[in-house]
Design an enzyme around this catalytic site. Structure first.
Site, PDB file in Angstrom:
ATOM      1  N   ALA A 195     -58.595  11.742   1.751  1.00  0.00           N
ATOM      2  CA  ALA A 195     -57.142  11.951   1.792  1.00  0.00           C
ATOM      3  C   ALA A 195     -56.739  13.148   0.941  1.00  0.00           C
ATOM      4  O   ALA A 195     -57.316  13.404  -0.107  1.00  0.00           O
ATOM      5  CB  ALA A 195     -56.411  10.712   1.289  1.00  0.00           C
ATOM      6  N   HIS A 201     -55.426   1.991  -3.586  1.00  0.00           N
ATOM      7  CA  HIS A 201     -56.873   2.220  -3.527  1.00  0.00           C
ATOM      8  C   HIS A 201     -57.425   2.484  -4.922  1.00  0.00           C
ATOM      9  O   HIS A 201     -58.470   1.944  -5.295  1.00  0.00           O
ATOM     10  CB  HIS A 201     -57.199   3.388  -2.597  1.00  0.00           C
ATOM     11  CG  HIS A 201     -57.129   3.036  -1.152  1.00  0.00           C
ATOM     12  ND1 HIS A 201     -58.250   2.785  -0.407  1.00  0.00           N
ATOM     13  CD2 HIS A 201     -56.084   2.893  -0.311  1.00  0.00           C
ATOM     14  CE1 HIS A 201     -57.894   2.502   0.833  1.00  0.00           C
ATOM     15  NE2 HIS A 201     -56.579   2.555   0.914  1.00  0.00           N
ATOM     16  N   ASP A 233     -64.011   6.979   2.560  1.00  0.00           N
ATOM     17  CA  ASP A 233     -62.771   6.377   3.060  1.00  0.00           C
ATOM     18  C   ASP A 233     -61.741   7.488   3.241  1.00  0.00           C
ATOM     19  O   ASP A 233     -61.189   7.974   2.274  1.00  0.00           O
ATOM     20  CB  ASP A 233     -62.285   5.322   2.063  1.00  0.00           C
ATOM     21  CG  ASP A 233     -61.236   4.379   2.645  1.00  0.00           C
ATOM     22  OD1 ASP A 233     -60.780   4.611   3.776  1.00  0.00           O
ATOM     23  OD2 ASP A 233     -60.886   3.406   1.952  1.00  0.00           O
TER      24      ASP A 233
END
Length: 183
Positions: A36, A52, A85
Site C-alpha cells: 500500500a 494492520h 499484503d
C-alpha cells in the site's frame, strides 16, 4: 523449494488476519511486505493502515514496497517468512503498465516466487464475483488480479479462501482446474 501460501477473499473477510496467523506459525523472522501507498489525506485509508499496523507484533520487520516486489523476493533468506499484503494493491500500483509489460512483470514475479528460499504468504483480494466493470481500468485490474491469483495458486503449497471470518484450504477440498497461461 520454498513454501508458498496464498490467502484470498473479499473485503473484510479475515484474509489478512489469517495470513498473519500463518506467519506467526512459521517460526521464522517475519517480514511484512506492505504494498500500500500512504495517502495522508484519506482518513479511511489511514484507519485501514493503522488497523494492520496495530495487529503486527513489534518483532516483525516492515518493508513498504509498492512496486518492487521482485527485489524483495530475490533478497529473501531461507530463515525468513515474507507476508505480502496485498497483490491487489500491488497491481493497482502497476496498473498503468501496458499489457505486454505487465505480462513480463507477472511472469518474472511467478519465477521469483518459485526461486526464493523464503516462505512466502501472499494476500490477494477476490474481485470479479459481480458485474463486469463499466470502465476499462476496472476490467484491466480485475482481469490482472484474477490471472495473477490463479498463477500463484498453481504453484502454492496451500491456497486459502477467507469468507465471513472462516478460512478454507481450497487445495484440500477443491478440484484443480487446468492452469491458465498468464497474460
Amino acid at each position: 523449494m520454498s513454501q508458498i501460501i496464498l490467502v484470498t477473499g473479499p473485503t473484510r473477510s479475515g484474509k489478512s488476519e489469517w495470513a498473519e496467523t500463518l506467519a506467526h506459525q512459521a517460526q521464522k523472522q517475519v517480514i511484512y511486505v506492505a504494498t500500500a501507498q500512504n495517502y495522508p489525506e484519506d482518513a479511511d485509508w489511514q484507519t485501514r493502515l493503522q488497523q494492520h499496523q496495530q495487529r503486527r507484533p513489534a518483532d516483525w520487520q516492515l518493508r513498504e514496497v509498492p512496486i518492487a516486489l521482485l527485489d524483495v523476493l530475490e533478497a529473501a533468506q531461507a530463515t525468513e517468512c515474507l507476508l505480502i499484503d496485498s497483490l491487489g494493491t500491488w497491481i493497482t500500483n502497476c496498473l498503468e503498465l501496458p499489457d505486454a509489460e505487465w505480462s513480463i512483470v507477472q511472469q518474472a514475479f511467478i519465477q521469483s516466487l518459485q526461486n526464493t528460499e523464503a516462505q512466502v504468504i501472499l494476500v490477494a483480494e477476490e474481485t470479479g464475483w459481480g458485474v463486469i466493470p463499466a470502465h476499462l481500468a476496472g476490467r484491466i485490474f480485475r482481469d490482472r488480479l484474477g490471472r495473477l491469483t490463479r498463477a500463484v495458486a498453481a504453484i502454492a503449497t496451500a491456497t486459502y479462501l477467507a469468507v465471513a471470518g472462516y478460512a478454507v484450504n481450497l487445495a484440500a477440498v477443491g478440484v484443480k482446474i487446468a492452469d491458465e497461461v498468464p497474460k
